[in-house]
Design a protein around this motif. Structure first.
Motif, mmCIF file in Angstrom:
data_model
loop_
_atom_site.group_PDB
_atom_site.id
_atom_site.type_symbol
_atom_site.label_atom_id
_atom_site.label_comp_id
_atom_site.label_asym_id
_atom_site.label_seq_id
_atom_site.Cartn_x
_atom_site.Cartn_y
_atom_site.Cartn_z
ATOM 1 N N VAL A 21 0.848 -1.198 0.000
ATOM 2 C CA VAL A 21 0.000 0.000 0.000
ATOM 3 C C VAL A 21 0.880 1.243 0.000
ATOM 4 N N TYR A 22 1.914 1.242 0.812
ATOM 5 C CA TYR A 22 2.859 2.367 0.885
ATOM 6 C C TYR A 22 3.489 2.639 -0.482
ATOM 7 N N VAL A 23 3.984 1.588 -1.113
ATOM 8 C CA VAL A 23 4.650 1.736 -2.412
ATOM 9 C C VAL A 23 3.680 2.246 -3.471
ATOM 10 N N ARG A 24 2.482 1.682 -3.519
ATOM 11 C CA ARG A 24 1.495 2.138 -4.512
ATOM 12 C C ARG A 24 1.120 3.597 -4.285
ATOM 13 N N SER A 25 1.116 4.033 -3.037
ATOM 14 C CA SER A 25 0.749 5.407 -2.721
ATOM 15 C C SER A 25 1.791 6.411 -3.192
ATOM 16 N N PHE A 26 3.054 5.997 -3.220
ATOM 17 C CA PHE A 26 4.135 6.920 -3.545
ATOM 18 C C PHE A 26 4.945 6.488 -4.763
ATOM 19 N N VAL A 27 4.366 5.646 -5.604
ATOM 20 C CA VAL A 27 5.113 5.085 -6.732
ATOM 21 C C VAL A 27 5.710 6.179 -7.621
ATOM 22 N N GLN A 28 5.021 7.281 -7.797
ATOM 23 C CA GLN A 28 5.569 8.362 -8.633
ATOM 24 C C GLN A 28 6.831 8.976 -8.025
ATOM 25 N N ASP A 29 6.927 8.956 -6.706
ATOM 26 C CA ASP A 29 8.111 9.483 -6.035
ATOM 27 C C ASP A 29 9.283 8.511 -6.099
ATOM 28 N N PHE A 30 9.004 7.226 -6.292
ATOM 29 C CA PHE A 30 10.041 6.200 -6.285
ATOM 30 C C PHE A 30 10.483 5.772 -7.674
ATOM 31 N N VAL A 31 9.915 6.359 -8.714
ATOM 32 C CA VAL A 31 10.185 5.924 -10.083
ATOM 33 C C VAL A 31 11.673 6.018 -10.447
ATOM 34 N N ALA A 32 12.419 6.890 -9.791
ATOM 35 C CA ALA A 32 13.857 6.996 -10.064
ATOM 36 C C ALA A 32 14.591 5.732 -9.636
ATOM 37 N N PHE A 33 14.025 5.001 -8.700
ATOM 38 C CA PHE A 33 14.646 3.757 -8.227
ATOM 39 C C PHE A 33 14.187 2.564 -9.048
ATOM 40 N N SER A 34 12.880 2.506 -9.319
ATOM 41 C CA SER A 34 12.326 1.395 -10.094
ATOM 42 C C SER A 34 10.881 1.703 -10.436
ATOM 43 N N ARG A 35 10.416 1.158 -11.544
ATOM 44 C CA ARG A 35 9.004 1.266 -11.921
ATOM 45 C C ARG A 35 8.236 0.024 -11.489
ATOM 46 N N ASP A 36 8.945 -0.971 -11.012
ATOM 47 C CA ASP A 36 8.346 -2.241 -10.608
ATOM 48 C C ASP A 36 7.947 -2.164 -9.134
ATOM 49 N N THR A 37 6.642 -2.181 -8.853
ATOM 50 C CA THR A 37 6.190 -2.036 -7.470
ATOM 51 C C THR A 37 6.605 -3.226 -6.605
ATOM 52 N N GLY A 38 6.766 -4.394 -7.202
ATOM 53 C CA GLY A 38 7.245 -5.555 -6.446
ATOM 54 C C GLY A 38 8.672 -5.365 -5.977
ATOM 55 N N ASP A 39 9.522 -4.847 -6.877
ATOM 56 C CA ASP A 39 10.907 -4.564 -6.493
ATOM 57 C C ASP A 39 10.974 -3.497 -5.408
ATOM 58 N N LEU A 40 10.129 -2.475 -5.547
ATOM 59 C CA LEU A 40 10.102 -1.413 -4.538
ATOM 60 C C LEU A 40 9.636 -1.952 -3.192
ATOM 61 N N ALA A 41 8.625 -2.800 -3.198
ATOM 62 C CA ALA A 41 8.147 -3.388 -1.950
ATOM 63 C C ALA A 41 9.235 -4.246 -1.316
#
Length: 71
Positions: A21-41
């Motif tokens: 939920v956290y990652v999906r909420s801020f995915v636009q802020d994390f795009v510099a790290f990865s576009r894959d929400t699974g990797d971000l999680a």
């Protein structure tokens, strides 16, 4: 009715779902790290301090969250 619970009250078994939920909420802020929400999680899961997050579960699954940090 939605009952707000502190993340640590939901337990470690909810950590991954809270992180998603956290990652999906801020995915636009994390795009510099990865576009894959699974990797971000994967990257953020171990870092969340569950006692600092308040979770709104719907049908037993985290649907929203709030957190306040300082310092």
């Amino acid at each position: 009715m939605v009952v707000i619970e502190r993340g640590d009250k939901l337990g470690e078994g909810s950590r991954r779902r809270i992180t998603e939920v956290y990652v999906r909420s801020f995915v636009q802020d994390f795009v510099a790290f990865s576009r894959d929400t699974g990797d971000l999680a994967d990257a953020f899961e171990h870092m969340l301090l569950l006692d600092r997050f308040y979770i709104a579960p719907v049908d037993g699954e985290p649907a929203g969250l709030a957190s306040l940090t300082e310092g």
